[in-house]
Scaffold this motif. Structure first.
Motif, mmCIF file in Angstrom:
data_model
loop_
_atom_site.group_PDB
_atom_site.id
_atom_site.type_symbol
_atom_site.label_atom_id
_atom_site.label_comp_id
_atom_site.label_asym_id
_atom_site.label_seq_id
_atom_site.Cartn_x
_atom_site.Cartn_y
_atom_site.Cartn_z
ATOM 1 N N ARG A 88 0.867 -0.951 0.043
ATOM 2 C CA ARG A 88 -0.200 -0.557 -0.283
ATOM 3 C C ARG A 88 0.670 1.373 -0.282
ATOM 4 N NH1 ARG A 88 -2.288 -3.836 3.447
ATOM 5 N NH2 ARG A 88 -4.725 -4.172 2.888
ATOM 6 N N GLY A 89 0.395 2.345 -0.589
ATOM 7 C CA GLY A 89 0.871 3.235 -0.704
ATOM 8 C C GLY A 89 0.929 4.071 -1.760
ATOM 9 N N THR A 90 0.394 3.828 -3.133
ATOM 10 C CA THR A 90 1.137 4.580 -3.799
ATOM 11 C C THR A 90 -0.069 5.774 -4.366
ATOM 12 O OG1 THR A 90 -0.850 2.491 -4.634
ATOM 13 C CG2 THR A 90 1.123 1.863 -5.526
ATOM 14 N N GLN A 91 -0.919 5.597 -4.086
ATOM 15 C CA GLN A 91 -1.831 6.785 -3.441
ATOM 16 C C GLN A 91 -2.504 7.340 -4.796
ATOM 17 O OE1 GLN A 91 0.819 9.820 -2.048
ATOM 18 N NE2 GLN A 91 1.102 9.304 -0.178
ATOM 19 N N SER A 92 -2.561 6.187 -5.399
ATOM 20 C CA SER A 92 -3.408 6.268 -6.933
ATOM 21 C C SER A 92 -3.353 5.241 -7.484
ATOM 22 C CB SER A 92 -3.008 7.597 -7.946
ATOM 23 O OG SER A 92 -1.669 7.021 -8.325
ATOM 24 N N ALA A 93 -4.379 4.906 -8.961
ATOM 25 C CA ALA A 93 -4.713 3.739 -8.877
ATOM 26 C C ALA A 93 -3.507 3.004 -9.809
ATOM 27 C CB ALA A 93 -5.541 3.307 -9.980
ATOM 28 N N VAL A 94 -2.761 1.768 -9.625
ATOM 29 C CA VAL A 94 -1.735 0.964 -9.890
ATOM 30 C C VAL A 94 -2.246 0.788 -11.619
ATOM 31 C CG1 VAL A 94 -0.110 -0.917 -9.900
ATOM 32 C CG2 VAL A 94 -0.875 0.618 -7.965
ATOM 33 N N HIS A 95 -1.158 0.797 -12.323
ATOM 34 C CA HIS A 95 -1.596 0.923 -14.303
ATOM 35 C C HIS A 95 -0.584 -0.316 -14.434
ATOM 36 C CE1 HIS A 95 -5.343 3.158 -15.057
ATOM 37 N NE2 HIS A 95 -5.327 3.216 -14.030
ATOM 38 N N ALA A 96 0.383 0.200 -14.028
ATOM 39 C CA ALA A 96 1.876 -0.982 -14.131
ATOM 40 C C ALA A 96 3.114 -1.623 -13.737
ATOM 41 C CB ALA A 96 2.838 0.003 -15.965
ATOM 42 N N LEU A 97 2.946 -2.839 -13.787
ATOM 43 C CA LEU A 97 3.817 -3.470 -13.032
ATOM 44 C C LEU A 97 4.984 -4.258 -13.568
ATOM 45 C CD1 LEU A 97 1.208 -5.200 -10.671
ATOM 46 C CD2 LEU A 97 3.097 -3.530 -9.762
ATOM 47 N N HIS A 98 6.052 -4.222 -13.371
ATOM 48 C CA HIS A 98 7.797 -5.504 -13.830
ATOM 49 C C HIS A 98 8.524 -5.614 -11.894
ATOM 50 C CE1 HIS A 98 10.136 -6.706 -16.490
ATOM 51 N NE2 HIS A 98 11.502 -5.854 -16.057
ATOM 52 N N PHE A 99 8.487 -7.414 -12.455
ATOM 53 C CA PHE A 99 9.927 -7.628 -11.391
ATOM 54 C C PHE A 99 10.703 -7.079 -11.866
ATOM 55 C CE2 PHE A 99 6.083 -9.889 -9.845
ATOM 56 C CZ PHE A 99 6.316 -9.753 -8.433
ATOM 57 N N PHE A 100 11.995 -6.634 -11.014
ATOM 58 C CA PHE A 100 13.427 -6.318 -11.149
ATOM 59 C C PHE A 100 14.182 -7.003 -10.328
ATOM 60 C CE2 PHE A 100 16.985 -3.012 -10.617
ATOM 61 C CZ PHE A 100 17.740 -3.541 -11.692
ATOM 62 N N GLY A 101 15.229 -8.239 -10.825
ATOM 63 C CA GLY A 101 16.383 -8.551 -9.287
ATOM 64 C C GLY A 101 17.401 -7.856 -9.190
ATOM 65 N N GLY A 102 16.831 -6.923 -8.595
ATOM 66 C CA GLY A 102 18.238 -5.579 -8.538
ATOM 67 C C GLY A 102 18.781 -6.202 -6.637
ATOM 68 N N ALA A 103 19.547 -5.518 -6.554
ATOM 69 C CA ALA A 103 20.913 -6.068 -5.519
ATOM 70 C C ALA A 103 20.324 -5.357 -4.385
ATOM 71 C CB ALA A 103 22.384 -5.272 -5.787
ATOM 72 N N GLN A 104 19.395 -4.427 -4.777
ATOM 73 C CA GLN A 104 18.617 -3.801 -3.183
ATOM 74 C C GLN A 104 17.539 -5.034 -2.340
ATOM 75 O OE1 GLN A 104 17.164 -0.323 -3.710
ATOM 76 N NE2 GLN A 104 18.962 0.789 -4.062
ATOM 77 N N GLY A 105 17.751 -6.049 -3.796
ATOM 78 C CA GLY A 105 16.435 -6.867 -3.326
ATOM 79 C C GLY A 105 16.662 -8.105 -2.093
ATOM 80 N N GLN A 106 17.860 -8.165 -1.785
ATOM 81 C CA GLN A 106 18.305 -9.091 -0.989
ATOM 82 C C GLN A 106 17.981 -10.198 -1.348
ATOM 83 O OE1 GLN A 106 18.083 -7.712 3.302
ATOM 84 N NE2 GLN A 106 19.332 -5.387 2.698
ATOM 85 N N GLY A 107 18.790 -10.892 -2.936
ATOM 86 C CA GLY A 107 18.540 -12.577 -3.035
ATOM 87 C C GLY A 107 17.176 -12.378 -3.498
#
Length: 420
Positions: A88-107
């Motif tokens: 939660r916290g987008t403050q408006s409707a969500v229209h796009a999503l994409h997963f990204f394997g970044g280093a900040q994800g810690q695995g």
């Protein structure tokens, strides 16, 4: 006279038994059953088990008729699972999503979301919080997100007629390039990665029915794909660039406003084939290049499954009727076992990709589900007009098996009432 006397004697004995039952409450039921000519052990399992001889009158007239319980009394299967968690916290409707394997994800992968207010949120699935917010579309809806395989770079498309290139390396979130769009349509762009830091971009063109192909990052125009003069497919609604294993030539699949899907040879700038899949605009599709098979959804109450043969001819294989009209997005999981749809009816539907068997209906959201996305580990995300992003672990991909554990979700069996 003998028969009368005998009947009178039987009647007298029954009266005596009934009188005795009044005096001895403990044998009241016993006396009543004897008086009626029924077996005194009916209903007493211990008595029946110790005495196998059953009264003939009971066998003939009083044997209970065993019938199957009605369907409403049958054991109900388990309901579909709840989301693993909700962002939660987008403050408006969500229209796009994409997963990204970044280093900040810690695995674990990061999740990128684009909202109606023009913001892009980067979510950590470890902390379940937004770790960064990108503001580059002037408050206009973000309709498409895609990361590039070369480095930590993100493309975001907005209704402000801008396609932004972001640098996300080492915690940065700066715009490093921008491509102007010349169409106000709803068409999402597509990327085909190349070698030596080059990649191809397909996006809606200047004309209503055109698709423009650029070579990036130089922004060199490769071609503009325009339908034949006698074809009137309308605006392109969704695009997918891809490359067959047997040929280096780039190909483009495009879904159009008239409900058709067309295959373009980008090098030849011509349509290889076109097939009518829907009677309404194609709102979303996905393509399995390994099986040469795709699936599309529209504003109508059906999914269309189509295939591409060796002569590059498109043909509709089958259609799957839905309960309610309106599909906003379709995604096939990376392991090509299941697919998910985003519905106008607030639901996410999950199907087996090869058989199109309905597997589950996820009814968590309270507004239109605009987008769905799969991570490489099988995690499913759904974004909705209710400003929430639900995260699901359905039919997890087993590390020691080639197929997902169909029939279970987070250790709970998916009930039959979850089928679409």
């Amino acid at each position: 006279m003998g028969r009368c006397a005998h009947a009178g004697g039987v009647a007298a004995r029954r009266v005596q038994l009934l009188s005795a039952a009044r005096v001895r409450p403990g044998v009241a039921n016993f006396g009543r059953r004897v008086a009626l000519g029924l077996s005194p052990w009916e209903g007493d399992r211990s008595a029946v088990s110790s005495c196998r001889s059953v009264d003939p009158l009971h066998r003939r007239f009083a044997q209970p008729q065993v019938t199957a319980p009605p369907p409403s009394m049958a054991a109900s299967p388990l309901p579909p699972p709840d989301p693993q968690f909700v962002l939660r916290g987008t403050q408006s409707a969500v229209h796009a999503l994409h997963f990204f394997g970044g280093a900040q994800g810690q695995g674990r992968p990061l999740l990128l979301s684009g909202s109606l207010s023009g913001l892009v949120h980067i979510w950590s699935l470890q902390t379940r919080r937004a770790v960064a917010t990108l503001d580059g579309h002037g408050g206009q809806c973000v309709t498409w997100l895609q990361t590039l395989p070369q480095g930590h770079r993100l493309l975001s498309q907005g209704r402000d007629l801008k396609l932004r290139l972001w640098d996300l390396a080492e915690g940065r979130n700066a715009i490093v390039d921008s491509v102007p769009l010349e169409s106000m349509g709803f068409c999402r762009s597509s990327v085909l990665a190349g070698g030596q830091e080059r990649w191809m971009l397909a996006m809606p063109g200047r004309g209503n029915d055109e698709v423009q192909i650029l070579e990036m990052p130089s922004k060199t125009s490769v071609c503009t794909l325009k339908p034949e003069a006698d074809a009137k497919p309308g605006m392109p609604m969704c695009l997918e660039l891809w490359q067959a294993d047997s040929s280096p030539r780039p190909l483009l699949l495009a879904g159009y406003e008239d409900g058709s899907v067309a295959l373009w040879d980008v090098s030849e700038r011509k349509v290889c084939s076109r097939v009518a899949c829907h009677t309404e605009p194609v709102m979303g599709f996905d393509f399995d290049s390994q099986k040469a098979r795709g699936v599309s959804g529209s504003a109508e109450k059906a999914l269309a499954v189509w295939s591409l043969d060796e002569q590059q001819a498109l043909q509709v294989c089958r259609t799957h009727e839905l309960t309610n009209p309106g599909i906003a997005d379709v995604k096939i999981r990376p392991d090509r076992k299941i697919l998910a749809t985003a519905g106008w009816d607030h639901r996410v539907r999950v199907f087996h990709w090869w058989t199109m068997k309905p597997l589950a209906v996820l009814s968590f959201h309270s507004a239109t589900v605009h987008c769905v996305a799969f991570a490489t580990d099988g995690l499913l995300a759904a974004g909705s007009g209710d400003q929430r992003i639900s995260i699901w672990s359905l039919y997890p991909i087993r590390s020691n098996a080639s197929t997902p554990s169909l029939g279970h979700a987070e250790g709970r069996e998916v009930g039959t009432q979850t089928l679409a």
